[in-house]
Design an enzyme around this catalytic site. Structure first.
Site, PDB file in Angstrom:
ATOM      1  N   GLY A  87       0.811  -1.203   0.000  1.00  0.00           N
ATOM      2  CA  GLY A  87       0.000   0.000   0.000  1.00  0.00           C
ATOM      3  C   GLY A  87       0.848   1.258   0.000  1.00  0.00           C
ATOM      4  O   GLY A  87       1.953   1.288  -0.544  1.00  0.00           O
ATOM      5  N   LEU A  88       0.329   2.318   0.627  1.00  0.00           N
ATOM      6  CA  LEU A  88       0.994   3.620   0.703  1.00  0.00           C
ATOM      7  C   LEU A  88       1.323   4.167  -0.683  1.00  0.00           C
ATOM      8  O   LEU A  88       2.412   4.688  -0.923  1.00  0.00           O
ATOM      9  CB  LEU A  88       2.266   3.532   1.560  1.00  0.00           C
ATOM     10  CG  LEU A  88       2.063   3.170   3.036  1.00  0.00           C
ATOM     11  CD1 LEU A  88       3.403   3.034   3.739  1.00  0.00           C
ATOM     12  CD2 LEU A  88       1.191   4.183   3.743  1.00  0.00           C
ATOM     13  N   CYS A  89       0.368   4.020  -1.601  1.00  0.00           N
ATOM     14  CA  CYS A  89       0.575   4.540  -2.957  1.00  0.00           C
ATOM     15  C   CYS A  89      -0.650   5.320  -3.425  1.00  0.00           C
ATOM     16  O   CYS A  89      -1.073   5.206  -4.581  1.00  0.00           O
ATOM     17  CB  CYS A  89       0.926   3.426  -3.931  1.00  0.00           C
ATOM     18  SG  CYS A  89      -0.118   1.958  -3.837  1.00  0.00           S
ATOM     19  N   GLY A  90      -1.245   6.067  -2.505  1.00  0.00           N
ATOM     20  CA  GLY A  90      -2.363   6.916  -2.872  1.00  0.00           C
ATOM     21  C   GLY A  90      -3.582   6.129  -3.306  1.00  0.00           C
ATOM     22  O   GLY A  90      -3.926   5.105  -2.719  1.00  0.00           O
ATOM     23  N   PHE A  92      -3.924   4.477  -6.033  1.00  0.00           N
ATOM     24  CA  PHE A  92      -3.530   3.523  -7.084  1.00  0.00           C
ATOM     25  C   PHE A  92      -4.411   2.268  -7.071  1.00  0.00           C
ATOM     26  O   PHE A  92      -5.013   1.900  -8.085  1.00  0.00           O
ATOM     27  CB  PHE A  92      -2.053   3.146  -6.890  1.00  0.00           C
ATOM     28  CG  PHE A  92      -1.575   2.042  -7.792  1.00  0.00           C
ATOM     29  CD1 PHE A  92      -1.201   2.308  -9.087  1.00  0.00           C
ATOM     30  CD2 PHE A  92      -1.494   0.734  -7.330  1.00  0.00           C
ATOM     31  CE1 PHE A  92      -0.766   1.290  -9.929  1.00  0.00           C
ATOM     32  CE2 PHE A  92      -1.055  -0.292  -8.144  1.00  0.00           C
ATOM     33  CZ  PHE A  92      -0.696  -0.012  -9.448  1.00  0.00           C
TER      34      PHE A  92
END
Length: 286
Positions: A87-90, A92
């Site tokens: 995760g931690l990709c907005g 996406f």
């Protein structure tokens, strides 16, 4: 107002978070360069392969795609959702999951299953959809050979009649800040119609044109899936780099505000102490 100890603890916490997001941004930036070079180098090959297939098909009569172009009544649909393992990709992963749910609603009344490539899509979609398989491990070793095995698995599902239609949903890489959600039909192959007139040059084919097309179609399907996964992989790092850049900026701004608040609180405490000392001294003089 919070006391000085609480503000100090918050400043320490925000600074630690800022270091993490900054490090993740640099890692994603390094990986993005390699992933971007890979998809940029692959696109001309994929486009030329499709053009070659179209030019050959335009000079043939009838349907030469065989079992790959068989148009059946759509009762069972398989959606290949390509997301990421982390995760931690907005937005996406959220954008792909949202599009898969939209496609599920579009095929309301039909059997719609999901073939997950990526843990995030598998975890979320598994709560509302039937997951037939999860091939998240392909990102551990993203090679054409590993993707070709998945493409072969999907092709066999279609040829055997298990599904009447297979679609790909993924993020197409445009640049580090922009990813475009794409929905592509994987199987059956859409009727191939060349926009340009067939070449007037009389080529000699070895083997026959029909045999060349039947050889190119499986190769083209594998290339299409590999390109989609490569696009998604580059998009993931672009989205994560952008998200971590914004998170670092927000953490920097928050830390500066906390430092200002801390300095004001400390100055107020010092002023109060001075006033108490002066008041005590005046009281002693009196």
């Amino acid at each position: 107002m919070a006391n000085l100890k609480e503000i100090r603890n918050r400043i320490t916490s925000v600074s630690s978070t800022m270091q993490i997001t900054s490090a993740m941004k640099m890692v994603s930036a390094a990986k993005l360069k390699k992933a971007q070079d890979a998809i940029t180098a692959m696109r001309p090959y994929a486009e030329k392969l499709t053009e070659l297939l179209q030019n050959l098909s335009a000079s043939l009569d009838g349907d030469v795609g065989g079992e790959f172009t068989t148009q059946r009544a759509v009762r069972k649909v398989l959606i290949v959702a390509i997301t990421s393992n982390r995760g931690l990709c907005g937005a996406f992963n959220t954008n792909v999951i949202k599009e898969v749910k939209n496609r599920t609603d579009f095929y309301a009344g039909k059997q719609v299953d999901v073939f997950a490539i990526g843990k995030k899509g598998n975890d979320v979609l598994g709560k509302t959809c039937k997951i037939t398989d999860n091939q998240s491990a392909v990102f551990d070793s993203l090679t054409f050979e590993n993707v070709a095995e998945i493409a072969q698995q999907l092709t066999e599902m279609f040829i055997s009649g298990k599904y009447d239609k297979i679609e790909l949903v993924y993020n197409q890489f445009k640049n580090a800040a922009t990813q475009i959600v794409q929905t592509e039909q994987f199987l059956p192959l859409a009727p191939i119609v060349s926009e340009k007139a067939a070449s007037t040059v009389d080529y000699i084919y070895e083997p026959e044109k029909e045999e060349i097309i039947l050889t190119l179609i499986p190769k083209s399907l594998k290339t299409q899936l590999y390109k989609a996964i490569r696009d998604s992989f580059a998009s993931e790092h672009g989205a994560r780099m952008t998200a971590m850049h914004k998170a670092t900026d927000n953490a920097t701004e928050l830390r500066n505000q906390l430092k200002l608040t801390y300095n004001k609180a400390r100055q107020a405490a010092i002023t109060n102490e001075i006033l108490e000392i002066v008041g005590g001294a005046e009281a002693l003089k009196g």
